[in-house]
Design a protein around this motif. Structure first.
Motif, PDB file in Angstrom:
ATOM      1  N   LEU A   1      35.119 -17.963 -18.955  1.00 20.53           N
ATOM      2  CA  LEU A   1      35.488 -19.445 -19.133  1.00 20.53           C
ATOM      3  C   LEU A   1      35.500 -20.047 -20.447  1.00 20.53           C
ATOM      4  CD1 LEU A   1      35.844 -21.680 -16.807  1.00 20.53           C
ATOM      5  CD2 LEU A   1      33.521 -22.040 -17.041  1.00 20.53           C
ATOM      6  N   ILE A   2      36.392 -20.675 -20.831  1.00 21.51           N
ATOM      7  CA  ILE A   2      36.772 -21.188 -21.937  1.00 21.51           C
ATOM      8  C   ILE A   2      36.753 -22.596 -21.844  1.00 21.51           C
ATOM      9  CG2 ILE A   2      38.475 -21.803 -23.651  1.00 21.51           C
ATOM     10  CD1 ILE A   2      39.620 -18.959 -22.997  1.00 21.51           C
ATOM     11  N   ARG A   3      36.951 -23.556 -20.778  1.00 16.21           N
ATOM     12  CA  ARG A   3      37.201 -24.923 -20.918  1.00 16.21           C
ATOM     13  C   ARG A   3      36.375 -25.459 -19.510  1.00 16.21           C
ATOM     14  NH1 ARG A   3      40.903 -27.847 -23.802  1.00 16.21           N
ATOM     15  NH2 ARG A   3      40.484 -29.979 -23.467  1.00 16.21           N
ATOM     16  N   LEU A   4      35.155 -26.088 -19.405  1.00 18.74           N
ATOM     17  CA  LEU A   4      34.513 -26.612 -18.545  1.00 18.74           C
ATOM     18  C   LEU A   4      34.405 -28.211 -18.334  1.00 18.74           C
ATOM     19  CD1 LEU A   4      33.146 -26.108 -15.904  1.00 18.74           C
ATOM     20  CD2 LEU A   4      30.932 -25.944 -17.341  1.00 18.74           C
ATOM     21  N   ASP A   5      35.024 -28.783 -17.642  1.00 17.82           N
ATOM     22  CA  ASP A   5      34.916 -30.403 -17.566  1.00 17.82           C
ATOM     23  C   ASP A   5      34.386 -30.554 -16.138  1.00 17.82           C
ATOM     24  OD1 ASP A   5      35.273 -33.032 -17.695  1.00 17.82           O
ATOM     25  OD2 ASP A   5      37.328 -32.980 -18.476  1.00 17.82           O
ATOM     26  N   LEU A   6      33.241 -31.297 -16.231  1.00 14.48           N
ATOM     27  CA  LEU A   6      32.545 -31.578 -14.978  1.00 14.48           C
ATOM     28  C   LEU A   6      31.992 -33.273 -15.081  1.00 14.48           C
ATOM     29  CD1 LEU A   6      29.961 -28.851 -14.170  1.00 14.48           C
ATOM     30  CD2 LEU A   6      32.401 -29.093 -13.375  1.00 14.48           C
ATOM     31  N   SER A   7      32.959 -33.910 -16.217  1.00 18.34           N
ATOM     32  CA  SER A   7      32.277 -35.229 -16.256  1.00 18.34           C
ATOM     33  C   SER A   7      32.588 -36.155 -15.274  1.00 18.34           C
ATOM     34  CB  SER A   7      33.354 -35.552 -17.614  1.00 18.34           C
ATOM     35  OG  SER A   7      34.685 -35.761 -17.397  1.00 18.34           O
ATOM     36  N   LYS A   8      31.946 -37.456 -15.461  1.00 20.66           N
ATOM     37  CA  LYS A   8      32.303 -38.538 -14.287  1.00 20.66           C
ATOM     38  C   LYS A   8      32.121 -38.028 -12.971  1.00 20.66           C
ATOM     39  CE  LYS A   8      35.816 -40.593 -17.535  1.00 20.66           C
ATOM     40  NZ  LYS A   8      37.144 -41.138 -17.488  1.00 20.66           N
ATOM     41  N   ASN A   9      30.874 -37.325 -12.668  1.00 23.75           N
ATOM     42  CA  ASN A   9      30.459 -37.297 -11.457  1.00 23.75           C
ATOM     43  C   ASN A   9      29.002 -37.569 -11.425  1.00 23.75           C
ATOM     44  OD1 ASN A   9      32.279 -35.360  -9.533  1.00 23.75           O
ATOM     45  ND2 ASN A   9      32.441 -34.492 -11.789  1.00 23.75           N
ATOM     46  N   LYS A  10      28.295 -37.274 -10.229  1.00 21.57           N
ATOM     47  CA  LYS A  10      26.935 -37.603 -10.011  1.00 21.57           C
ATOM     48  C   LYS A  10      26.050 -36.505 -10.388  1.00 21.57           C
ATOM     49  CE  LYS A  10      28.302 -41.553  -8.852  1.00 21.57           C
ATOM     50  NZ  LYS A  10      27.989 -42.935  -9.812  1.00 21.57           N
ATOM     51  N   LEU A  11      26.415 -35.378 -10.742  1.00 21.58           N
ATOM     52  CA  LEU A  11      25.587 -34.292 -11.211  1.00 21.58           C
ATOM     53  C   LEU A  11      24.407 -34.568 -11.926  1.00 21.58           C
ATOM     54  CD1 LEU A  11      28.803 -31.848 -12.136  1.00 21.58           C
ATOM     55  CD2 LEU A  11      27.394 -31.877  -9.931  1.00 21.58           C
ATOM     56  N   GLY A  12      23.088 -33.621 -11.408  1.00 26.24           N
ATOM     57  CA  GLY A  12      21.852 -34.079 -12.087  1.00 26.24           C
ATOM     58  C   GLY A  12      21.287 -32.551 -12.361  1.00 26.24           C
ATOM     59  N   GLY A  13      19.766 -32.819 -12.735  1.00 25.05           N
ATOM     60  CA  GLY A  13      19.034 -31.373 -13.208  1.00 25.05           C
ATOM     61  C   GLY A  13      19.215 -31.226 -14.442  1.00 25.05           C
ATOM     62  N   ALA A  14      18.885 -29.878 -14.666  1.00 21.48           N
ATOM     63  CA  ALA A  14      18.981 -29.536 -15.968  1.00 21.48           C
ATOM     64  C   ALA A  14      20.249 -28.765 -16.214  1.00 21.48           C
ATOM     65  CB  ALA A  14      17.817 -28.402 -16.343  1.00 21.48           C
ATOM     66  N   ILE A  15      20.751 -28.997 -17.502  1.00 20.39           N
ATOM     67  CA  ILE A  15      21.793 -28.120 -17.932  1.00 20.39           C
ATOM     68  C   ILE A  15      21.367 -26.613 -17.932  1.00 20.39           C
ATOM     69  CG2 ILE A  15      23.719 -27.821 -19.882  1.00 20.39           C
ATOM     70  CD1 ILE A  15      23.328 -30.984 -20.457  1.00 20.39           C
ATOM     71  N   PRO A  16      22.361 -25.846 -17.508  1.00 22.47           N
ATOM     72  CA  PRO A  16      21.811 -24.376 -17.272  1.00 22.47           C
ATOM     73  C   PRO A  16      21.800 -23.942 -18.878  1.00 22.47           C
ATOM     74  CG  PRO A  16      23.764 -24.745 -15.696  1.00 22.47           C
ATOM     75  CD  PRO A  16      23.263 -26.172 -16.624  1.00 22.47           C
ATOM     76  N   LYS A  17      20.699 -23.111 -19.115  1.00 26.56           N
ATOM     77  CA  LYS A  17      20.533 -22.718 -20.551  1.00 26.56           C
ATOM     78  C   LYS A  17      21.532 -21.763 -20.949  1.00 26.56           C
ATOM     79  CE  LYS A  17      15.511 -23.217 -20.049  1.00 26.56           C
ATOM     80  NZ  LYS A  17      14.157 -22.515 -20.200  1.00 26.56           N
ATOM     81  N   SER A  18      22.268 -21.055 -20.101  1.00 24.67           N
ATOM     82  CA  SER A  18      23.153 -20.139 -20.259  1.00 24.67           C
ATOM     83  C   SER A  18      24.389 -20.778 -21.043  1.00 24.67           C
ATOM     84  CB  SER A  18      23.697 -19.317 -19.497  1.00 24.67           C
ATOM     85  OG  SER A  18      24.366 -20.286 -18.363  1.00 24.67           O
ATOM     86  N   PHE A  19      24.647 -22.230 -20.736  1.00 27.30           N
ATOM     87  CA  PHE A  19      25.858 -22.753 -21.555  1.00 27.30           C
ATOM     88  C   PHE A  19      25.547 -22.655 -23.041  1.00 27.30           C
ATOM     89  CE2 PHE A  19      27.307 -25.570 -17.670  1.00 27.30           C
ATOM     90  CZ  PHE A  19      27.608 -24.354 -17.262  1.00 27.30           C
ATOM     91  N   GLY A  20      24.114 -22.754 -23.426  1.00 26.45           N
ATOM     92  CA  GLY A  20      23.989 -22.787 -24.972  1.00 26.45           C
ATOM     93  C   GLY A  20      24.146 -21.417 -25.808  1.00 26.45           C
ATOM     94  N   ASN A  21      24.369 -20.344 -24.778  1.00 23.45           N
ATOM     95  CA  ASN A  21      24.392 -18.953 -25.372  1.00 23.45           C
ATOM     96  C   ASN A  21      25.644 -18.340 -24.787  1.00 23.45           C
ATOM     97  OD1 ASN A  21      21.798 -18.946 -26.072  1.00 23.45           O
ATOM     98  ND2 ASN A  21      21.047 -18.582 -24.041  1.00 23.45           N
ATOM     99  N   SER A  22      26.737 -19.191 -24.527  1.00 20.89           N
ATOM    100  CA  SER A  22      27.860 -18.799 -24.191  1.00 20.89           C
ATOM    101  C   SER A  22      28.734 -18.263 -25.463  1.00 20.89           C
ATOM    102  CB  SER A  22      28.761 -19.543 -23.232  1.00 20.89           C
ATOM    103  OG  SER A  22      29.967 -19.338 -22.783  1.00 20.89           O
ATOM    104  N   SER A  23      29.505 -17.145 -25.476  1.00 20.20           N
ATOM    105  CA  SER A  23      30.111 -16.723 -26.391  1.00 20.20           C
ATOM    106  C   SER A  23      31.823 -17.074 -26.074  1.00 20.20           C
ATOM    107  CB  SER A  23      30.273 -15.368 -26.755  1.00 20.20           C
ATOM    108  OG  SER A  23      30.505 -14.464 -25.433  1.00 20.20           O
ATOM    109  N   SER A  24      31.922 -17.248 -24.786  1.00 16.36           N
ATOM    110  CA  SER A  24      33.342 -17.753 -24.568  1.00 16.36           C
ATOM    111  C   SER A  24      33.718 -19.455 -24.422  1.00 16.36           C
ATOM    112  CB  SER A  24      33.737 -16.980 -23.120  1.00 16.36           C
ATOM    113  OG  SER A  24      32.838 -17.752 -22.245  1.00 16.36           O
ATOM    114  N   LEU A  25      32.717 -20.070 -24.070  1.00 17.33           N
ATOM    115  CA  LEU A  25      33.149 -21.579 -23.877  1.00 17.33           C
ATOM    116  C   LEU A  25      33.433 -22.213 -25.261  1.00 17.33           C
ATOM    117  CD1 LEU A  25      30.405 -23.283 -21.614  1.00 17.33           C
ATOM    118  CD2 LEU A  25      32.781 -23.178 -21.405  1.00 17.33           C
ATOM    119  N   ALA A  26      34.735 -22.831 -25.033  1.00 11.01           N
ATOM    120  CA  ALA A  26      35.287 -23.557 -26.409  1.00 11.01           C
ATOM    121  C   ALA A  26      35.183 -25.065 -26.065  1.00 11.01           C
ATOM    122  CB  ALA A  26      36.606 -23.125 -26.780  1.00 11.01           C
TER     123      ALA A  26
END
Length: 885
Positions: free
Chosen positions: A178-203
């Motif tokens: 995964l390079i591009r992830l857009d989940l903006s403008k929703n009602k999502l909650g809870g914690a942001i997955p910690k793995s997102f901070g360690n992703s070597s692919s996400l741009a």
């Protein structure tokens, strides 16, 4: 990192301006489609409505058999499998299960189709070849299916602008490509997955405008991350160190609940271009940005930063936008802070304790200058002379007590807004000959400017000259074009009549405030053609005559203050009939007479109602409980006390969005203020006060009759003043229902009876005046009622109990002379004796003169005596037998 670059190179080939569109037919479609997939496509169409006919070429006719030629469909040139599907309709429907038949699909875009709050289908997780999945703006609801974690080849996932809720059910470890992830403008909650901070692919990661809470993950293995949007959530905790995100260009975590300092978080990100940390609770000192060589946009406004601005800021040479407003910064801003900022275009240091001391060469040309509440004075800041292209300048409340130099009035042609209000600027204004491309707004209010108003530019959208010492007539208004939307000349020394040329503003004028001047004559009838007028304030002048009937045409009026004039006549009925949006009506301190028209009860939105100090007579209408805004609790709404008028104030453009900047906004807000008798004194209420205040003031009239019980239904009433009238009868016993009441004045009337016990239950009551009535009995015991001074009850001779010195139960001491002069008590007892005698003689006369009455009376008496005798003998015999045992 190589696959990130490859994706970004290929991305423009499959996108057009960032949006995949219909009508795409590729020349590479050589092979015809597979029949099973064609049937699946037809079923997908059957589950959608297509009002614009985008899918008209999807059919079963002979010329439509090859689905690879259908709009939005792309097939593999060798195998014939559908590999790309773009369906972006303006219709409705649902995602068909037949979609899983297209198992070779690599690109799927179903954005902007209304799926009517249906959930995201689980079967999408079976499309294992998907590289791009885009279903944004499609009214999807429900949680994100865990099965999406199976899409190991996915490069882009865009589910933005829906109503998805719950947490993120996958990690970057699941979607390793995964390079591009857009989940903006929703009602999502809870914690942001910690793995997102360690992703070597996400741009590119966009989780903005959701309900994520808890703290930010640590971003340590994020070397590929280029853009990170986390704005408008409920994230808390401290800001992590982003030092590992060496490619980061855009970082936005504005409008959250982040706290602590960020001194070591971002200062060495050499590729950082845009940084938004505004609207949080961050504190500490401003970080050193000397390592951010690419930084061009910096917004740290609306936080709790304190201390001095570091001198090193002057070394961030690419900076174009700088916003430190609404913090607790202090110290002096000198030439050093701007030393190399040659590209700076936007500067906002408002609402700090900063002083500007600029004497050298200013290296930039600003389009926006916002220095409200900074210290620029006492002399007029000469460095502004070097700024030749500003569009917006606000140097209000800047401790300037000088005259305005003539060079300042040579204003730029692109001017949109000028504000020099709330200073100590003095002297006269010269004629201003500048012309502008647009219609700017000008605010010169609350200074010491004086004399005649000069010739002003004709093309103004808004002008505020209030709170000065301008004099003479209003003839200068005739020089303005018809575009004027806001005119405030209050609190000056203007005299004469209202000029007829005001009628030229009929299409645009929203606010007209001429209060506290020396204007005279009648209110001109032509005001009735100002059809867009929402606020009319003519208070404290010398206007005479009646309220013109033509004013009934101004049906958008929400604020009307004509108080403290010399107006006369009856209160017009049409005020209640036509002004359905009215929330402030003040006609107090005039010469109105007659009865209160019942049509006033139609003003359901009324918050402030003041007809005090007139000559009104008759009774208070019983329909006052129709003031529903005073009877029902409502949410605080800024729109109640404000009016939107046209100006050319522009909002900063968020340049990172990828879209072109929108035209400057022409909307600004005018906030109402009203004078209200509050706890015995007149005071002005502004925005916050008017939102909460619910007030009725009918004091100082000739109103008579009883206080209607219906007034106790106004549960949200905060202030009630009926003093100095001729109201009589008892105070309604259920006055205690007015739980929000803080001020109650019924003094100088003819009320009688007891003070209602229920008043002791109003814990919010802080002002009370029952003085000079005919009230009697004990003052109800209650913390509130005993806490008032005895002056609240004086003038009621038969009232007793604390805080009065007259105690209850002790007869009042009266002089002998008073007893001799007042024989009313003798008549009272004489009447009792005479009544008894007449009744006794009447019964005796009937027995003597009427045989039947006499016989019936004595027979009944004999029967009653015999019955009592038998009962006594029987019970006495029972008692004797009981005791013999």
């Amino acid at each position: 990192m190589m696959h990130v670059l490859a994706y970004m190179l290929l991305y423009p080939l499959v996108m057009s301006d960032g949006v995949l569109t219909l009508g795409l037919k590729e020349d590479a479609n050589i092979s015809s489609c597979i029949e099973k997939e064609r049937q699946a496509l037809l079923d997908i169409k059957a589950n959608l409505t297509d009002p614009k006919g985008y899918l008209d070429d999807w059919g079963s006719g002979e010329e439509k058999t090859d689905c690879c030629k259908w709009s939005g469909v792309t097939c593999d040139s060798l195998t014939g499998h559908v590999i790309k599907l773009l369906i972006s309709l303006e219709g409705t429907g649902k995602i068909s299960p037949s979609l899983q038949v297209l198992n070779q699909l690599q690109y799927l875009d179903m954005s902007f189709t209304d799926f009517q709050f249906n959930p995201l289908p689980i079967f999408l997780g079976s499309l294992s070849n998907l590289q791009e999945l885009r279903i944004s703006g499609a009214n999807l609801s429900g949680p994100i299916p865990r099965q999406l974690a199976n899409l190991s080849n996915l490069l882009e996932l865009d589910l933005s602008d829906n109503f998805l809720w719950g947490g993120i059910s996958f990690t970057s470890g699941d979607l390793t490509s995964l390079i591009r992830l857009d989940l903006s403008k929703n009602k999502l909650g809870g914690a942001i997955p910690k793995s997102f901070g360690n992703s070597s692919s996400l741009a590119h990661l966009d989780l903005s405008q959701n309900l994520f809470n808890e703290s930010l993950p640590n971003f340590v293995g994020c070397s590929s991350l280029i853009t990170l949007y986390l704005a408008n959530n409920s994230l808390s905790g401290s800001v992590p160190d982003f030092a590992g995100c060496t490619s980061l260009s855009i970082l936005d975590f504005s409008s959250n609940f982040l706290s602590g300092d960020m001194s070591n978080s971002v200062g060495q990100l050499s590729n950082l271009d845009f940084l938004y940390v505004n609207h949080n609770y961050l504190n500490g000192s401003i970080p050193n940005f000397i390592g951010c060589h690419s930084l061009s946009y910096l917004d740290m406004s609306s936080n709790q930063f304190f201390g001095n601005v570091p001198n090193s800021l002057g070394q961030v040479s690419k900076l174009t936008h700088l916003d430190f407003s609404y913090n607790s910064l202090e110290g002096v801003i000198s030439d050093v802070h701007f030393l190399n900022l040659t590209k700076l275009d936007y500067l906002d240091l408002s609402f700090n304790s900063l002083a500007l001391s600029l004497h050298g060469r200013i290296p930039f040309q600003l389009s926006t200058i916002k220095l409200q509440s900074c210290k620029l004075g006492p002399g007029f800041p000469l460095w502004i002379k070097t700024q030749e292209n500003f569009e917006y300048i606000d140097i209000s409340n800047a401790s300037i007590s000088d005259t305005i130099p003539d060079w300042f009035w040579d204003l730029p042609v692109y001017l949109k807004f000028l504000n020099i209000s709330s200073n100590g600027i003095k002297g006269m204004i010269p004629n201003i000959t500048s012309s502008f491309n647009d219609y700017p707004g000008m605010d010169l209010s609350n200074n010491h400017l004086e004399g005649r108003v000069p010739s002003l530019p004709s093309s103004l959208a808004a002008i505020n000259l209030s709170g000065n010492k301008f004099s003479e007539t209003l003839s200068f208004l005739c020089n303005f074009d018809t575009g004027l939307t806001y005119l405030d000349l209050s609190n000056n020394l203007f005299s004469g009549h209202m000029p007829d040329c005001l009628m030229k503003f009929q299409e645009n004028l929203v606010i007209l405030s001429l209060s506290n001047n020396n204007l005279s004559g009648e209110i001109p009838p032509y005001l009735g053609i100002l059809s867009n007028l929402e606020a009319l304030d003519l208070r404290k002048n010398a206007f005479v005559g009646e309220v013109p009937m033509s004013l009934r045409n101004c049906t958008r009026l929400r604020f009307v203050d004509l108080g403290e004039n010399k107006l006369s006549g009856v209160i017009p009925k049409w005020i209640g009939e036509e002004f359905s949006e009215l929330y402030v009506l003040d006609l107090g301190s005039n010469r109105f007479y007659g009865r209160l028209p019942s049509q006033l009860c139609w003003l359901h939105n009324l918050h402030v109602f003041d007809l005090s100090n007139n000559g009104l007579s008759g009774s208070i209408p019983r329909c006052f409980d129709n003031f529903t805004a005073m009877a029902r609790r409502s949410f605080v709404d800024d729109m109640i006390t404000s009016h939107t008028y046209s100006s050319t104030v522009s909002a900063p453009c968020r340049m990172y969005s990828g879209a072109s900047c929108s035209p400057p906004s022409k909307e600004a807000q005018f906030l109402d203020s009203a004078w209200v008798t509050w706890k015995g004194t007149k005071r002005s209420f502004g925005k916050t006060g008017l939102q909460l205040l619910k007030s009725i003031d009918l004091s100082r009239n000739n109103l008579s009759g009883k206080l209607p019980y219906e007034i106790t239904n106004l549960f949200e009433l905060v202030s009630l003043n009926l003093s100095v009238n001729k109201l009589h009868g008892e105070v309604p016993k259920d006055m205690g229902r007015l739980k929000s009441l803080e001020s109650l004045d019924l003094s100088s009337n003819e009320f009688s009876g007891h003070i209602p016990l229920s008043l002791a239950q109003i814990h919010s009551l802080s002002y009370l005046d029952f003085s000079y009535n005919n009230l009697s009995g004990r003052i109800p015991t209650g913390t509130q009622l005993q806490s008032f001074d005895n002056t609240s009850y004086i003038g009621n001779p038969q009232l007793c109990g604390l805080p009065l010195t007259q105690m209850c139960g002790v007869p009042p001491v009266v002089e002998k002379k008073d007893v001799e002069e007042d024989d009313s008590w003798k008549s009272y007892y004489t009447g009792i004796g005479a009544g008894f005698a007449v009744g006794f003689l009447g019964i005796c006369g009937a027995l003597v003169l009427n045989d039947r009455c006499r016989y019936f009376f004595f027979a009944s008496l004999s029967y009653m005596m015999d019955w009592i005798h038998v009962i006594v003998v029987v019970h006495f015999g029972k008692l004797k037998r009981y005791f013999r045992r």
